[in-house]
Design a protein around this motif. Structure first.
Motif, short mmCIF file in Angstrom:
data_model
loop_
_atom_site.label_atom_id
_atom_site.label_comp_id
_atom_site.label_asym_id
_atom_site.label_seq_id
_atom_site.Cartn_x
_atom_site.Cartn_y
_atom_site.Cartn_z
N LYS A 1 2.38 10.69 10.70
CA LYS A 1 3.27 10.45 9.57
C LYS A 1 2.65 10.92 8.24
CE LYS A 1 6.02 6.59 11.32
NZ LYS A 1 6.45 5.18 11.11
N VAL A 2 1.36 10.63 8.06
CA VAL A 2 0.74 11.01 6.78
C VAL A 2 0.39 12.49 6.75
CG1 VAL A 2 -0.19 8.69 6.45
CG2 VAL A 2 -1.63 10.44 7.51
N ALA A 3 0.27 13.13 7.92
CA ALA A 3 -0.02 14.56 8.01
C ALA A 3 0.90 15.19 9.04
CB ALA A 3 -1.49 14.79 8.37
N PRO A 4 2.19 15.30 8.77
CA PRO A 4 3.15 15.79 9.77
C PRO A 4 2.90 17.23 10.20
CG PRO A 4 4.18 15.62 7.60
CD PRO A 4 2.85 14.94 7.50
N GLU A 5 2.10 17.98 9.41
CA GLU A 5 1.79 19.35 9.80
C GLU A 5 0.95 19.42 11.07
OE1 GLU A 5 2.03 18.89 5.33
OE2 GLU A 5 0.92 17.94 6.97
N LEU A 6 0.15 18.37 11.33
CA LEU A 6 -0.73 18.41 12.49
C LEU A 6 0.03 18.43 13.81
CD1 LEU A 6 -3.66 16.07 11.35
CD2 LEU A 6 -3.52 18.57 11.32
N GLY B 1 -12.47 5.80 7.02
CA GLY B 1 -12.08 6.00 5.63
C GLY B 1 -10.60 6.10 5.39
N GLY B 2 -9.79 5.44 6.18
CA GLY B 2 -8.35 5.49 5.99
C GLY B 2 -7.71 6.62 6.78
N TYR B 3 -6.37 6.62 6.81
CA TYR B 3 -5.65 7.54 7.68
C TYR B 3 -5.69 8.98 7.19
CZ TYR B 3 -3.82 3.71 10.47
OH TYR B 3 -3.72 2.64 11.32
N ARG B 4 -5.69 9.21 5.90
CA ARG B 4 -5.75 10.60 5.42
C ARG B 4 -7.12 11.21 5.74
NH1 ARG B 4 -2.04 8.14 2.31
NH2 ARG B 4 -0.14 9.34 1.89
N GLU C 1 0.81 -1.22 0.00
CA GLU C 1 0.00 0.00 0.00
C GLU C 1 0.85 1.27 0.00
OE1 GLU C 1 -2.57 -3.28 1.45
OE2 GLU C 1 -0.49 -2.65 1.75
N ASN C 2 2.13 1.16 0.29
CA ASN C 2 3.02 2.32 0.27
C ASN C 2 3.69 2.53 -1.08
OD1 ASN C 2 2.38 2.76 2.93
ND2 ASN C 2 4.27 1.91 3.75
N LEU C 3 3.36 1.68 -2.06
CA LEU C 3 3.93 1.79 -3.40
C LEU C 3 2.88 2.26 -4.39
CD1 LEU C 3 5.92 -1.59 -3.56
CD2 LEU C 3 6.80 0.66 -2.88
#
Length: 503
Positions: A417-422, A445-448, A31-33
């Motif tokens: 990790k997926v939203a380091p701005e938070l 609905g997933g991490y994002r 899933e990371n590719l």
């Protein structure tokens, strides 16, 4: 197919992995590719002849729903792109709810154990066959680590895996760290599991580190491999020479020299544990004596020789298809009240099935009601873990609380990790704010999507007294929640304002 010694490829240690000596193959989280483009590091590794195996984490083949066609297509595309000899996934469920239970869809954000019951086995087998038909290469499935146990299980882990292999022909990815985890957390003997599962079906082996806290083993993949895990690897090597062994590390990455040292320790363990001719002869003699010793029946001998100790149930008759009935010996050995793990050993061995012309790999649907029953059970458990509903009956409430906290902590870490701005915007208050949010708001609905929902929750609740942080979070949310990104002029104006206010 011989894979050799490998390591999990992660972007954070891509350079270190490329520099390691003696690496035959790597494994990358599928899933990371991207489905149509590989990271440059993986391209260079492949050009050197290093095999790359995609390792899926989101199919949820142990779930009550049939596998999602889009997820399967994505995994197949990555397999084609990599030119891999196989793909791997997990024996787990990762979501529940939805149409089967007429409840909201829930996401675990992590791998959760399936109950070792005949219902769950049938659902898993049908899902595996669907996946096998959709993939261009063979599939191997991994046993998972668990913090919790299902009540009223009918099979041991080894028996469950043996039945899965026999019915589907799927290969196994045996994680020895997970066997150790289940030994600490669920009291399961790794040696017994290895004795019961079909070691000849092993495609490769995972080795990973963890840590014990308050009597619970956490499979962190962020700590060095421990001696007990290496002991389980030695137990496995004494039984079979696995085609491949891979070191996993997912966080708190050490320097390349430490990774190299761990790989060398794994190689040394495999060399030391390799059986000699004398030990093979002794093990064979002990197995024969155990199978045919005083009081052992002919049917028990057959079951032992096949590596199976599974009790007969209605699932056996269904799985073998119409017209295949139990023999009188079967009925006698597994009469009323005999449990799957009790003394009524199943006498129907793979050899007997082959002589009878019974194929155990037919694509048969799960027994009527099996999916519905599995869906209700899994939804009740996941809802208790992520939505704060009452715990299902006969579960260990303390362990459920540990699992619930672990899921929330994992969500917080992955969202960071997926939203380091938070965490940058919220500072030291990020983790506490996210855990409070996660207690009553399950991921759907997933991490994002989770990151957006969390930011929206913070904005609505007025949890940011700092006006600068409030403005930054508002802009972050607006930029990602709209149908299209903000125009360049808007971004420039925001940047200028940030400079003027000193942030």
């Amino acid at each position: 197919m011989k894979l050799g010694i490998g390591i999990g490829w992660r972007p954070e240690i891509a350079a270190e992995v490329e520099a390691l000596k003696g690496i035959d193959w790597v494994e990358a989280v599928a899933e990371n590719l991207c489905a149509d483009h590989l990271p440059d590091s993986l391209v260079r590794l492949r050009d050197r002849g290093v095999t790359v195996v995609p390792h899926g984490v989101s199919l949820g083949l142990g779930g009550a729903d049939r596998p999602d066609a889009e997820r399967l297509a994505g995994l197949a595309a990555r397999a084609e792109l990599l030119g891999t000899p196989l793909v791997t996934e997990h024996i787990a469920f990762v979501r529940a709810g939805g149409p089967l239970t007429a409840t909201p869809r829930l996401e675990a954000g992590h791998l959760l154990p399936v109950p070792r019951t005949w219902d769950a086995l049938e659902v898993l087998c049908e899902n595996v066959r669907i996946a096998q038909d959709s993939l261009p290469v063979p599939l191997a499935l991994e046993n998972i680590a668990a913090l919790i146990s299902w009540p009223d299980e009918e099979l041991t882990e080894g028996q469950f895996l043996a039945e899965l292999v026999e019915r589907t022909g799927v290969r196994l990815l045996i994680d020895v760290a997970n066997l150790h985890t289940n030994h600490v957390n669920r009291g399961e003997d790794p040696a017994k599991a290895l004795d019961e599962l079909p070691v000849e079906a092993i495609a490769y082996v995972h080795v990973a580190g963890g840590i014990e806290k308050n009597g619970v083993w956490h499979d962190t993949h962020a700590h060095p491999v421990t001696a007990p895990v290496l002991g389980v690897l030695a137990e496995l090597r004494s039984r079979v020479d696995p085609p491949g062994v891979l070191l996993e590390r997912d966080d708190a990455f050490p320097p390349g020299a430490e990774l190299a040292a761990e790989l060398e320790t794994i190689r040394a363990t495999l060399r030391t544990a390799a059986p000699t001719a004398d030990s093979r002869t002794r093990r064979s003699a002990e197995a024969d004596a155990s199978a045919t010793g005083p009081g052992a029946s002919a049917t028990e001998t057959g079951a032992s020789a096949a590596g199976l100790g599974v009790g007969a149930t209605e699932a056996d008759a269904f799985a073998t298809g119409p017209g295949v009935g139990a023999t009188e010996a079967d009925a006698s050995a597994t009469g009323p009240g005999a449990s799957a793990t009790g003394s009524g050993a199943r006498t129907e061995t793979p050899a007997a099935r082959a002589e009878a012309g019974v194929a155990r790999t037919e694509t048969l649907p799960a027994r009527p009601g099996a999916r519905d029953r599995t869906a209700v059970a899994q939804t009740a458990l996941l809802s208790a873990l992520v939505a704060g509903t009452p715990a299902p009956e006969r579960f260990d409430h303390r362990r459920l609380r540990v699992q619930s906290r672990a899921l929330a902590a994992k969500r917080a870490g992955v969202v960071a990790k997926v939203a380091p701005e938070l965490p940058e915007i919220l500072g030291d208050g990020y983790r506490a704010a996210f855990l409070a949010y996660a207690r009553s708001r399950p991921m759907s609905g997933g991490y994002r999507r989770d990151a957006l929902d969390f930011a929206e929750h913070v904005l609505i609740s007025g949890g940011l007294p700092d006006p600068v942080a409030q403005r930054r979070l508002t802009h972050w949310w607006e930029d990602r929640s709209g149908t299209r990104p903000p125009r360049r002029t808007t971004r420039l104006v925001r940047a200028a304002r940030a400079v003027l206010v000193g942030k």
